[in-house]
Enzyme design. Structure first.
Site, PDB file in Angstrom:
ATOM      1  N   HIS A   1     -18.233  -9.687  80.667  1.00  0.00           N
ATOM      2  CA  HIS A   1     -18.756  -9.922  82.017  1.00  0.00           C
ATOM      3  C   HIS A   1     -19.204  -8.601  82.658  1.00  0.00           C
ATOM      4  O   HIS A   1     -20.216  -8.546  83.367  1.00  0.00           O
ATOM      5  CB  HIS A   1     -17.697 -10.571  82.899  1.00  0.00           C
ATOM      6  CG  HIS A   1     -17.453 -12.017  82.614  1.00  0.00           C
ATOM      7  ND1 HIS A   1     -18.465 -12.950  82.546  1.00  0.00           N
ATOM      8  CD2 HIS A   1     -16.298 -12.716  82.395  1.00  0.00           C
ATOM      9  CE1 HIS A   1     -17.956 -14.147  82.295  1.00  0.00           C
ATOM     10  NE2 HIS A   1     -16.640 -14.030  82.203  1.00  0.00           N
TER      11      HIS A   1
ATOM     12  N   GLU B   1     -20.100 -18.259  81.788  1.00  0.00           N
ATOM     13  CA  GLU B   1     -19.071 -17.858  80.825  1.00  0.00           C
ATOM     14  C   GLU B   1     -19.614 -17.712  79.403  1.00  0.00           C
ATOM     15  O   GLU B   1     -18.988 -17.060  78.566  1.00  0.00           O
ATOM     16  CB  GLU B   1     -17.929 -18.885  80.808  1.00  0.00           C
ATOM     17  CG  GLU B   1     -17.134 -18.962  82.096  1.00  0.00           C
ATOM     18  CD  GLU B   1     -16.399 -17.666  82.416  1.00  0.00           C
ATOM     19  OE1 GLU B   1     -16.043 -16.930  81.480  1.00  0.00           O
ATOM     20  OE2 GLU B   1     -16.179 -17.388  83.610  1.00  0.00           O
TER      21      GLU B   1
ATOM     22  N   TYR C   1     -16.369 -24.039  81.533  1.00  0.00           N
ATOM     23  CA  TYR C   1     -15.792 -23.258  80.433  1.00  0.00           C
ATOM     24  C   TYR C   1     -16.050 -23.954  79.099  1.00  0.00           C
ATOM     25  O   TYR C   1     -16.414 -23.304  78.117  1.00  0.00           O
ATOM     26  CB  TYR C   1     -14.286 -23.057  80.654  1.00  0.00           C
ATOM     27  CG  TYR C   1     -13.950 -21.965  81.629  1.00  0.00           C
ATOM     28  CD1 TYR C   1     -13.924 -20.632  81.233  1.00  0.00           C
ATOM     29  CD2 TYR C   1     -13.669 -22.255  82.958  1.00  0.00           C
ATOM     30  CE1 TYR C   1     -13.623 -19.624  82.131  1.00  0.00           C
ATOM     31  CE2 TYR C   1     -13.369 -21.249  83.870  1.00  0.00           C
ATOM     32  CZ  TYR C   1     -13.347 -19.934  83.450  1.00  0.00           C
ATOM     33  OH  TYR C   1     -13.064 -18.933  84.353  1.00  0.00           O
TER      34      TYR C   1
ATOM     35  N   HIS D   1     -13.506 -10.439  76.300  1.00  0.00           N
ATOM     36  CA  HIS D   1     -14.216 -11.420  77.133  1.00  0.00           C
ATOM     37  C   HIS D   1     -14.568 -10.833  78.498  1.00  0.00           C
ATOM     38  O   HIS D   1     -15.723 -10.892  78.931  1.00  0.00           O
ATOM     39  CB  HIS D   1     -13.338 -12.664  77.305  1.00  0.00           C
ATOM     40  CG  HIS D   1     -13.925 -13.697  78.213  1.00  0.00           C
ATOM     41  ND1 HIS D   1     -14.509 -14.853  77.748  1.00  0.00           N
ATOM     42  CD2 HIS D   1     -14.025 -13.763  79.568  1.00  0.00           C
ATOM     43  CE1 HIS D   1     -14.942 -15.572  78.765  1.00  0.00           C
ATOM     44  NE2 HIS D   1     -14.655 -14.930  79.884  1.00  0.00           N
ATOM     45  N   GLU D   2     -13.571 -10.291  79.186  1.00  0.00           N
ATOM     46  CA  GLU D   2     -13.819  -9.783  80.536  1.00  0.00           C
ATOM     47  C   GLU D   2     -14.739  -8.570  80.518  1.00  0.00           C
ATOM     48  O   GLU D   2     -15.560  -8.389  81.420  1.00  0.00           O
ATOM     49  CB  GLU D   2     -12.493  -9.450  81.234  1.00  0.00           C
ATOM     50  CG  GLU D   2     -11.575 -10.643  81.448  1.00  0.00           C
ATOM     51  CD  GLU D   2     -12.221 -11.770  82.266  1.00  0.00           C
ATOM     52  OE1 GLU D   2     -13.202 -11.501  83.006  1.00  0.00           O
ATOM     53  OE2 GLU D   2     -11.759 -12.916  82.171  1.00  0.00           O
TER      54      GLU D   2
END
Length: 676
Positions: free
Chosen positions: A466, A491, A610, A462-463
């Protein structure tokens, strides 16, 4: 794009240099604003007002983000303190800039006189957003109200900085005997600091995630989990006062600007637009999730009795699931019903292998090439630096850093920090983006490398998503680069990428036993994939709670009365009502909201995003990638160029319609949870 790699950033600062860099920025921007303010209104144009403003941001974003980043990651407390102090000064200065009526009058003149349809789309957006910013900062108010608003904004900046600092510096420790740590694996205890307490050797455990989550998941004795959860939930009590004051200040600011409440003010610039729409969304979803949640709680209670019987522990409190029970009994469901043992699974996901596999996936799907930079200039010796190149053209794309292990004073969670935005410089060249992923995964032990549980693999994916958003974005203006989108869209791209972590072929590629190198066995893999929606009701109710709590404290009461929020009491009552899980014992006060960093770090009245963006992420994945292939370069190309490349240079809904060929639907999200 550029075809030659640009130099990485400089991390060799002293506290004095950090302060001096802050002064340089302040002096440069003040000089620019004074020059703009001196322009006769009839001579103000996009070219001599908005373009210089945007260009100044483009030219200064790199060093500015570096000097304010040290507070989150530097191992040197003096650098962290200097970084915190300079950010405080910069925030106060930016508030002064945003409240300059003389500059607003010039910008307003450009706004009123310019044929906006004749501007390029991103230039038009810069003009419209800059003008709206000034109005939202109260420049249309009388002078006395402007001064009042300025003071409120400065106070908010101080409150948020102090809140974050308190959380980062809260290194609470608890000691346990080996018997109290029954259920914890050997690698958790190996090499751990010990202390002699009352003549017994006890293990030192912190409230950092690599200690907290394993114990809450695996420690069999409820008293152990309860004691650590209590330590975690009673950190930095001073933050409760800071949060309650911030809520009051935000409401006062919104009222001055003519909004009914802070939530209405914030949501004006979000995709959702209004608190009513957000509340309806969260409430409707809660109604769909509650039956699932009640079924899952019933399972927890049944397993609770079995566990206590096996340990010979009294059943006092049985029939109630507390916050310290949630992860433990969710893990019991995984182990008993799906035969998924997180400790067995993580043997196949050593950090180095996961990193290598993950980078290979991103390179394939997005058409990129990563090269690690050895002996790079970094802020701490464990940090890794990578160069990024476009595979097809050979053009240089940017850099990213990985800072993956916990240390004293470091940012406590997992996040992506945009360090330098990609944007056009004054000479027409393009400055390439730099991003950093900061996380707190378990460090290697004397007997094993860092091993990642499956949910940590998902967090990593996930990160890193980004990070890719920041790298693949190409905008003219830094303001719109990368993740500078609406907060309730930002997100979605990374949430969509979490689905890769449930694809069997992907997991095989990410895995390799830390001793044998063999991929995760087929049988274990299949059980893991089947467990995807384990406790989906309670997990999503937990996220709904954070969103509803955030919305509640920032919304005016339905009866129109003045809002006076008792954060501790409201958190506790809402937590059990929404999540079906009790926050703590009635005779022991806790204050978990003191660690709710999102509500003070930019997600105020926006945490619902989110869940809101999960709808978009599910639609993107199931409507395109799942159909066309999760490793399909063509689909990845469309995702890169329609979702990531535009950054915030157009509305998120336009991104989605371009990628999906239609407006998004909620059906794929509900289906992904097994709700229809």
């Amino acid at each position: 794009m550029v075809s030659a790699g640009q130099a990485a950033l400089n991390w060799s600062y002293t506290p004095e240099q950090i302060s001096a860099a802050g002064d340089k920025y302040v002096n440069g921007k003040k000089e620019l604003l004074d020059k703009i303010a001196a322009l006769p209104l009839d001579q103000a144009t996009f070219e001599n007002v908005l373009q210089p403003l945007g260009q100044h941001e483009n030219d200064t974003t790199g060093e500015l983000m570096v000097i304010t980043f040290f507070q989150h990651t530097s191992p040197d407390k003096a650098l962290r303190d200097a970084s915190t102090e300079v950010e405080k000064r910069l925030q106060e200065f930016e508030i002064e800039c945003a409240m300059r009526e003389d500059v607003y009058k010039v910008v307003d003149a450009v706004y009123q006189r310019t044929d906006r349809a004749a501007l390029a789309p991103e230039d038009r957006r810069l003009l419209e957003k800059t003008h709206l910013d000034f109005r939202r900062n109260g420049l249309a108010l009388p002078k006395d109200k402007q001064e009042q608003l300025k003071a409120l904004h400065k106070r908010l900046a101080d409150l948020s900085i102090q809140f974050a600092r308190n959380v980062n510096e809260a290194d609470t420790e608890v000691t346990f005997t080996k018997d109290e740590l029954l259920g914890m694996p050997d690698d958790f205890l190996a090499g751990r600091e010990t202390k002699e307490v009352d003549g017994q050797t006890q293990f030192v455990v912190t409230t950092k995630y690599p200690d907290l989550f394993p114990i809450l998941t695996l420690a069999k004795r409820e008293a152990t989990r309860q004691r650590l959860q209590y330590a975690y939930d009673t950190r930095c009590k001073e933050n409760i006062g800071l949060l309650e004051e911030a809520i009051r200040v935000r409401q006062e600011s919104a009222t001055l600007l003519g909004y009914p409440d802070h939530a209405s003010y914030v949501l004006e610039e979000k995709m959702a637009k209004s608190p009513t729409r957000v509340n309806e969304f969260l409430t409707e979803l809660r109604g769909k999730l509650l039956p699932l949640g009640h079924d899952e709680i019933a399972k927890f209670i049944a397993y609770q009795r079995e566990v206590k019987d096996a340990l010979g522990e009294p059943l006092s409190g049985a029939g109630t699931i507390y916050s310290w029970d949630y992860r433990f009994y969710m893990n019991q469901v995984k182990e008993r019903e799906f035969e998924v043992d997180d400790e067995a699974v993580k043997q196949y996901f050593p950090m180095e292998r996961v990193t290598q596999g993950m980078l290979e996936i991103y390179q394939t799907v997005l058409g990129l090439k990563f090269t690690e930079v050895k002996d790079a200039n970094v802020w701490q010796e464990d940090v890794q630096l990578y160069e990024v190149w476009d595979k097809a053209s050979g053009d240089f794309v940017g850099h990213f850093y990985l800072d993956l292990f916990p240390r004293k004073g470091k940012y406590n969670h997992a996040a992506c920090f945009p360090i330098r935005a990609g944007s056009r410089l004054a000479d027409g060249t393009y400055t390439t983006p730099v991003n950093a992923m900061v996380a707190n995964f378990s460090k290697p032990t004397p007997n094993a490398p860092s091993l990642l549980k499956h949910d940590e693999v998902t967090t990593y994916f996930h990160e890193l998503g980004h990070v890719m958003h920041g790298l693949c974005s190409q905008t003219k203006w830094a303001r719109f680069h990368g993740t500078n989108t609406e907060n309730d869209f930002v997100e979605a791209p990374s949430q969509m990428l979490e689905n890769w972590c449930w694809e069997p072929e992907v997991l095989k590629g990410l895995s390799g036993h830390y001793e044998t190198g063999k991929p995760i066995p087929e049988e274990l893999l299949n059980r893991l994939v089947k467990s995807k929606n384990v406790c989906a009701g309670l997990s999503n109710l937990r996220q709904l709670f954070f969103g509803l709590f955030d919305l509640k404290v920032h919304s005016k009461p339905a009866d129109g009365s003045d809002q006076k929020v008792d954060v501790i009491a409201l958190w506790r009552s809402m937590r059990q009502d929404v999540t079906l899980i009790k926050d703590g014992q009635d005779d022991k006060e806790t204050w978990p909201a003191a660690g709710f960093g999102h509500i003070m770090g930019g997600y105020d009245a926006g945490y619902y995003g989110y869940m809101w963006s999960q709808v978009f992420s599910a639609d993107m994945f199931y409507s395109r990638f799942k159909v066309e292939g999760v490793m399909n370069p063509k689909t990845g190309h469309d995702y890169r160029y329609e979702i990531l490349k535009p950054g915030g240079s157009r509305d998120g809904m336009e991104h989605l319609k371009a990628f999906l060929g239609r407006e998004p639907k909620i059906d794929p999200f509900l289906k992904s949870l097994g709700l229809n």
